[in-house]
Write a protein that holds these residues in place. Sequence first.
Motif, short mmCIF file in Angstrom:
data_model
loop_
_atom_site.label_atom_id
_atom_site.label_comp_id
_atom_site.label_asym_id
_atom_site.label_seq_id
_atom_site.Cartn_x
_atom_site.Cartn_y
_atom_site.Cartn_z
N VAL A 48 14.16 9.45 15.65
CA VAL A 48 14.37 10.70 14.93
C VAL A 48 13.05 11.20 14.36
O VAL A 48 12.65 12.35 14.56
N ALA A 49 12.37 10.33 13.62
CA ALA A 49 11.10 10.71 12.99
C ALA A 49 10.36 9.45 12.60
O ALA A 49 10.98 8.40 12.38
N ASN A 50 9.05 9.54 12.55
CA ASN A 50 8.28 8.43 12.01
C ASN A 50 7.05 8.95 11.28
O ASN A 50 6.67 10.11 11.42
N ILE A 51 6.48 8.07 10.49
CA ILE A 51 5.29 8.42 9.72
C ILE A 51 4.35 7.23 9.71
O ILE A 51 4.78 6.09 9.47
N TYR A 52 3.08 7.48 9.99
CA TYR A 52 2.08 6.42 9.95
C TYR A 52 1.39 6.49 8.60
O TYR A 52 0.77 7.50 8.26
N GLY A 54 -1.12 5.08 7.41
CA GLY A 54 -2.57 5.06 7.35
C GLY A 54 -3.17 6.44 7.16
O GLY A 54 -4.16 6.61 6.45
N ASN A 55 -2.54 7.46 7.81
CA ASN A 55 -3.09 8.81 7.71
C ASN A 55 -2.03 9.88 7.43
O ASN A 55 -2.35 11.07 7.38
N GLY A 56 -0.79 9.44 7.29
CA GLY A 56 0.28 10.39 6.98
C GLY A 56 0.78 11.19 8.16
O GLY A 56 1.60 12.10 8.00
N LYS A 57 0.32 10.85 9.35
CA LYS A 57 0.75 11.59 10.53
C LYS A 57 2.23 11.37 10.79
O LYS A 57 2.71 10.25 10.71
N THR A 58 2.93 12.46 11.10
CA THR A 58 4.36 12.39 11.33
C THR A 58 4.72 12.80 12.74
O THR A 58 3.98 13.52 13.42
N TYR A 59 5.89 12.34 13.15
CA TYR A 59 6.47 12.71 14.45
C TYR A 59 7.93 13.04 14.22
O TYR A 59 8.59 12.36 13.44
N TYR A 60 8.40 14.07 14.92
CA TYR A 60 9.82 14.42 14.87
C TYR A 60 10.34 14.62 16.28
O TYR A 60 9.67 15.22 17.12
N ALA A 61 11.55 14.17 16.51
CA ALA A 61 12.22 14.49 17.76
C ALA A 61 12.49 15.99 17.78
O ALA A 61 12.71 16.62 16.74
#
Length: 123
Positions: A48-52, A54-61
């Motif tokens: 669904v979503a994730n967040i790294y 280390g740098n706050g980068k996000t991913y969304y489906a």
Amino acid sequence: HVQLVESGGGSVQAGGSLRLSCDSSGYTFSRICTGWFRQASGKEREGVANIYRGNGKTYYADSVKGRFTISYDSTKSTLYLQMNSLSPEDTAMYYCAARPGGFCPADENEFDYWGQGTQVTVS
């Protein structure tokens, strides 16, 4: 011993909102990917979503872009998923997961730690 505990699921009408929480304990990794996955009845689990962190980068489906927001509160060691404009297609068991390391993997099987899940039902 790493533990992830989800909460915040429930039943809501279409168009409504829910906020899921995932409390984490047992680790102090600063370089870690944390994310939300879901599995609807009879379907495969999907990211669904994730967040790294280390740098706050996000991913969304694509299916949740513009409706869901992932965030992390380091002071509480809690991962959140704010879900707005919910539809029946969002009905599923939602899981949080974590993977220590330098990036967020595309393959969910690379996540090392999983919670037990919290049910979201939209009618």
